[in-house]
Design a protein around this motif. Structure first.
Motif, PDB file in Angstrom:
ATOM      1  N   THR A  23     -45.523  -0.969 -17.268  1.00  0.00           N
ATOM      2  CA  THR A  23     -46.061  -1.255 -15.938  1.00  0.00           C
ATOM      3  C   THR A  23     -47.323  -0.455 -15.655  1.00  0.00           C
ATOM      4  O   THR A  23     -47.543   0.617 -16.218  1.00  0.00           O
ATOM      5  CB  THR A  23     -45.027  -0.930 -14.838  1.00  0.00           C
ATOM      6  OG1 THR A  23     -44.768   0.484 -14.829  1.00  0.00           O
ATOM      7  CG2 THR A  23     -43.731  -1.684 -15.062  1.00  0.00           C
ATOM      8  N   LEU A  24     -48.118  -1.021 -14.755  1.00  0.00           N
ATOM      9  CA  LEU A  24     -49.311  -0.317 -14.267  1.00  0.00           C
ATOM     10  C   LEU A  24     -48.942   0.713 -13.215  1.00  0.00           C
ATOM     11  O   LEU A  24     -49.567   1.767 -13.117  1.00  0.00           O
ATOM     12  CB  LEU A  24     -50.273  -1.329 -13.640  1.00  0.00           C
ATOM     13  CG  LEU A  24     -51.231  -2.088 -14.558  1.00  0.00           C
ATOM     14  CD1 LEU A  24     -51.783  -3.304 -13.826  1.00  0.00           C
ATOM     15  CD2 LEU A  24     -52.354  -1.193 -15.014  1.00  0.00           C
ATOM     16  N   ARG A  25     -47.936   0.390 -12.386  1.00  0.00           N
ATOM     17  CA  ARG A  25     -47.567   1.238 -11.257  1.00  0.00           C
ATOM     18  C   ARG A  25     -46.460   2.211 -11.638  1.00  0.00           C
ATOM     19  O   ARG A  25     -45.590   1.884 -12.445  1.00  0.00           O
ATOM     20  CB  ARG A  25     -47.101   0.388 -10.071  1.00  0.00           C
ATOM     21  CG  ARG A  25     -48.061  -0.728  -9.683  1.00  0.00           C
ATOM     22  CD  ARG A  25     -49.376  -0.192  -9.199  1.00  0.00           C
ATOM     23  NE  ARG A  25     -50.318  -1.272  -8.900  1.00  0.00           N
ATOM     24  CZ  ARG A  25     -51.616  -1.108  -8.746  1.00  0.00           C
ATOM     25  NH1 ARG A  25     -52.144   0.106  -8.853  1.00  0.00           N
ATOM     26  NH2 ARG A  25     -52.398  -2.125  -8.488  1.00  0.00           N
ATOM     27  N   PRO A  26     -46.448   3.389 -11.041  1.00  0.00           N
ATOM     28  CA  PRO A  26     -45.396   4.370 -11.326  1.00  0.00           C
ATOM     29  C   PRO A  26     -44.079   3.985 -10.652  1.00  0.00           C
ATOM     30  O   PRO A  26     -43.989   2.965  -9.962  1.00  0.00           O
ATOM     31  CB  PRO A  26     -45.959   5.673 -10.745  1.00  0.00           C
ATOM     32  CG  PRO A  26     -46.910   5.224  -9.682  1.00  0.00           C
ATOM     33  CD  PRO A  26     -47.493   3.932 -10.151  1.00  0.00           C
TER      34      PRO A  26
ATOM     35  N   ALA B 217     -47.982  -7.022 -15.451  1.00  0.00           N
ATOM     36  CA  ALA B 217     -49.393  -6.817 -15.123  1.00  0.00           C
ATOM     37  C   ALA B 217     -49.680  -7.084 -13.652  1.00  0.00           C
ATOM     38  O   ALA B 217     -50.370  -6.325 -12.992  1.00  0.00           O
ATOM     39  CB  ALA B 217     -50.262  -7.713 -15.994  1.00  0.00           C
ATOM     40  N   GLY B 218     -49.164  -8.192 -13.123  1.00  0.00           N
ATOM     41  CA  GLY B 218     -49.412  -8.534 -11.720  1.00  0.00           C
ATOM     42  C   GLY B 218     -48.403  -7.862 -10.814  1.00  0.00           C
ATOM     43  O   GLY B 218     -47.349  -8.414 -10.514  1.00  0.00           O
ATOM     44  N   GLU B 219     -48.711  -6.663 -10.375  1.00  0.00           N
ATOM     45  CA  GLU B 219     -47.764  -5.871  -9.589  1.00  0.00           C
ATOM     46  C   GLU B 219     -48.274  -5.621  -8.177  1.00  0.00           C
ATOM     47  O   GLU B 219     -49.471  -5.618  -7.919  1.00  0.00           O
ATOM     48  CB  GLU B 219     -47.514  -4.513 -10.266  1.00  0.00           C
ATOM     49  CG  GLU B 219     -47.102  -4.606 -11.727  1.00  0.00           C
ATOM     50  CD  GLU B 219     -47.053  -3.242 -12.385  1.00  0.00           C
ATOM     51  OE1 GLU B 219     -46.821  -2.249 -11.671  1.00  0.00           O
ATOM     52  OE2 GLU B 219     -47.252  -3.167 -13.603  1.00  0.00           O
ATOM     53  N   GLU B 220     -47.338  -5.399  -7.277  1.00  0.00           N
ATOM     54  CA  GLU B 220     -47.699  -5.036  -5.917  1.00  0.00           C
ATOM     55  C   GLU B 220     -48.211  -3.599  -5.884  1.00  0.00           C
ATOM     56  O   GLU B 220     -47.925  -2.790  -6.772  1.00  0.00           O
ATOM     57  CB  GLU B 220     -46.477  -5.167  -5.000  1.00  0.00           C
ATOM     58  CG  GLU B 220     -45.943  -6.588  -4.875  1.00  0.00           C
ATOM     59  CD  GLU B 220     -44.770  -6.653  -3.915  1.00  0.00           C
ATOM     60  OE1 GLU B 220     -44.721  -5.834  -2.975  1.00  0.00           O
ATOM     61  OE2 GLU B 220     -43.899  -7.509  -4.106  1.00  0.00           O
ATOM     62  N   GLU B 221     -48.954  -3.281  -4.827  1.00  0.00           N
ATOM     63  CA  GLU B 221     -49.518  -1.939  -4.672  1.00  0.00           C
ATOM     64  C   GLU B 221     -48.465  -0.988  -4.123  1.00  0.00           C
ATOM     65  O   GLU B 221     -48.557  -0.514  -2.992  1.00  0.00           O
ATOM     66  CB  GLU B 221     -50.730  -1.995  -3.731  1.00  0.00           C
ATOM     67  CG  GLU B 221     -51.916  -2.782  -4.271  1.00  0.00           C
ATOM     68  CD  GLU B 221     -52.710  -1.979  -5.286  1.00  0.00           C
ATOM     69  OE1 GLU B 221     -52.493  -0.756  -5.368  1.00  0.00           O
ATOM     70  OE2 GLU B 221     -53.531  -2.582  -5.997  1.00  0.00           O
ATOM     71  N   LYS B 222     -47.443  -0.718  -4.954  1.00  0.00           N
ATOM     72  CA  LYS B 222     -46.387   0.203  -4.535  1.00  0.00           C
ATOM     73  C   LYS B 222     -45.637   0.692  -5.765  1.00  0.00           C
ATOM     74  O   LYS B 222     -45.783   0.144  -6.860  1.00  0.00           O
ATOM     75  CB  LYS B 222     -45.427  -0.481  -3.570  1.00  0.00           C
ATOM     76  CG  LYS B 222     -44.566  -1.581  -4.164  1.00  0.00           C
ATOM     77  CD  LYS B 222     -43.686  -2.216  -3.095  1.00  0.00           C
ATOM     78  CE  LYS B 222     -42.658  -3.167  -3.696  1.00  0.00           C
ATOM     79  NZ  LYS B 222     -41.644  -2.466  -4.505  1.00  0.00           N
ATOM     80  N   PHE B 223     -44.827   1.720  -5.563  1.00  0.00           N
ATOM     81  CA  PHE B 223     -44.027   2.252  -6.659  1.00  0.00           C
ATOM     82  C   PHE B 223     -42.872   1.299  -6.964  1.00  0.00           C
ATOM     83  O   PHE B 223     -42.319   0.669  -6.058  1.00  0.00           O
ATOM     84  CB  PHE B 223     -43.467   3.636  -6.294  1.00  0.00           C
ATOM     85  CG  PHE B 223     -44.471   4.749  -6.375  1.00  0.00           C
ATOM     86  CD1 PHE B 223     -44.046   6.046  -6.584  1.00  0.00           C
ATOM     87  CD2 PHE B 223     -45.827   4.516  -6.248  1.00  0.00           C
ATOM     88  CE1 PHE B 223     -44.969   7.088  -6.651  1.00  0.00           C
ATOM     89  CE2 PHE B 223     -46.754   5.533  -6.307  1.00  0.00           C
ATOM     90  CZ  PHE B 223     -46.322   6.832  -6.512  1.00  0.00           C
ATOM     91  N   TRP B 224     -42.502   1.236  -8.229  1.00  0.00           N
ATOM     92  CA  TRP B 224     -41.331   0.455  -8.615  1.00  0.00           C
ATOM     93  C   TRP B 224     -40.054   1.150  -8.145  1.00  0.00           C
ATOM     94  O   TRP B 224     -39.937   2.366  -8.222  1.00  0.00           O
ATOM     95  CB  TRP B 224     -41.288   0.283 -10.123  1.00  0.00           C
ATOM     96  CG  TRP B 224     -42.238  -0.739 -10.652  1.00  0.00           C
ATOM     97  CD1 TRP B 224     -43.534  -0.554 -11.045  1.00  0.00           C
ATOM     98  CD2 TRP B 224     -41.970  -2.126 -10.844  1.00  0.00           C
ATOM     99  NE1 TRP B 224     -44.090  -1.728 -11.470  1.00  0.00           N
ATOM    100  CE2 TRP B 224     -43.156  -2.721 -11.363  1.00  0.00           C
ATOM    101  CE3 TRP B 224     -40.856  -2.931 -10.645  1.00  0.00           C
ATOM    102  CZ2 TRP B 224     -43.246  -4.070 -11.676  1.00  0.00           C
ATOM    103  CZ3 TRP B 224     -40.943  -4.283 -10.964  1.00  0.00           C
ATOM    104  CH2 TRP B 224     -42.122  -4.846 -11.463  1.00  0.00           C
TER     105      TRP B 224
END
Length: 390
Positions: free
Chosen positions: A128-131, A84-91
């Motif tokens: 994940t939230l981020r792609p 949930a707590g992810e950086e503002e970037k793609f994995w």
């Protein structure tokens, strides 16, 4: 040796996930703010209501969530990590292979593969939230799709990169990165709000498919109870009672049948009938039940023929009552309120007085209206003062 024989031999002697105490229990201790994970968990609970193959779900045991699937005589454990707590970037591949202080076994990939230590055959999932970047894209394809074949150039490149970054790492059962790549699904989800909206639609669709259509308000209440179930299971300790951390399809279907029947009965029952039943179940005195019925009748008359409030004011007060009741009920079901049903009823009534006191500058006292709304919500099976049966 055939794959089936090899798997049976490999699983022999390993403990089942239902019997083995989790290696770590950090989740139940520090899970405050896991609303996104709880919403994801609710989605899996809805999946279990609809899919007979999903027979039980673990919460915060051997992973964030563990889905137990049954196909004939074979049981599979799917270990789900929710980020949930992810950086503002793609994995990226470096993200999932990065070790903490260079310590072997601390990367996301290694922690996931390390779950392969039980009798059940292992699957893996990352939510994940981020792609993801292009190199990880194959993991987003369904496990059985052509894009997941071991001979696929993208899969081969992905595997080689992981092996180079985490050389020689294997699961306790001896599985290597190729096993993880073949059996891991990258599950891209949207925001908590979007997931909650999707859960709402799915639950309403389930009821409709079963020929028992329900409206928005009762669906909200059912989702509230599902969130509370997920939160309570996640917050429980494995010992002394591991069953508190596991929800089975059998018990969830029993809950669904009871609640959906009660909701539909509430719609067809004469107004006021369900209110008396629910207050009696909570152990409230007859005079309290009579007062509640009178307040509900006065409220119903005010809603039908407004005397002091216009429609927008009524709608605003109704929304506030529903919101406050939802918050209190969620805390009650999650065990955050150490009260009995009579005390919970008193807390709800007191909260209506608190809402009325917040109306600074209002000329008319609306405490009776707010309490009438509370009891009307109860009468429509959107609130119970008693705890649900286990």
């Amino acid at each position: 040796m055939t794959d089936a024989v090899h798997t049976a031999a490999l699983d022999e002697g390993w403990p089942s996930i239902d019997a083995a105490q989790p290696v770590e229990e950090g989740g139940p201790i520090a899970r405050a703010g896991f609303n996104y994970q709880d919403e994801i968990a609710v989605g899996f609970l809805i999946e279990m209501l609809t899919n007979p193959a999903l027979i039980k779900i673990h919460f915060e045991t051997h992973d964030d969530i563990v889905l137990v699937w049954e196909n004939g005589d074979q049981r599979t454990a799917e270990y789900v990590q929710v980020k949930a707590g992810e950086e503002e970037k793609f994995w990226s591949i470096p993200d999932i292979c990065q070790r903490k202080k260079s310590k072997v076994g601390t990367s996301i990939f290694e922690k996931s593969l390390d779950r392969d230590r039980h009798k059940e055959e292992a699957l893996f999932r990352l939510v994940t939230l981020r792609p993801v970047v292009a190199a990880l894209k194959p993991l987003t394809y369904p496990r059985a799709s052509p894009g997941r074949q071991s001979a696929n150039a993208e899969i081969t490149a992905l595997l080689h990169d992981i092996e180079a970054r985490c050389p020689s790492f294997k699961s306790p059962k001896g599985r290597d990165p190729a096993f993880w790549v073949a059996n891991c699904l990258w599950d891209l989800r949207d925001s908590e709000k979007a997931v909650a909206k999707d859960n709402m639609v799915r639950l309403m669709r389930l009821a409709h498919q079963e020929g028992r259509s329900i409206l928005f308000e009762p669906t909200e209440v059912l989702l509230l109870e599902l969130r509370a179930k997920a939160k309570a299971a996640g917050g429980a300790k494995w010992l002394p009672d591991p069953s508190k951390k596991i929800i089975t399809r059998e018990e969830l279907r029993a809950w669904w049948e009871e609640r959906i029947t009660e909701t539909l009965d509430g719609v067809s029952t004469r107004s006021g009938g369900k209110l008396a039943t629910k207050m009696t179940e909570a152990g409230l005195a007859d005079e309290m039940i009579a007062l509640a019925a009178a307040l509900r009748r006065d409220y119903a008359s005010e809603v039908r023929v407004p005397r002091y409030l216009d429609a927008s004011d009524i709608n605003q007060l109704q929304r506030r009552v529903r919101s406050e009741v939802a918050t209190l009920r969620a805390k009650y079901l999650a065990g955050e309120l150490n009260v009995d049903p009579v005390q919970f009823h008193s807390l709800c009534v007191s909260q209506m007085d608190a809402l009325n006191a917040e109306r600074d500058g209002a000329e008319e006292d609306r405490s009776a209206f707010l309490k009438g709304c509370l009891y009307d919500i109860t009468d429509r099976c959107l609130l119970r003062f008693a705890r649900p049966l286990p």
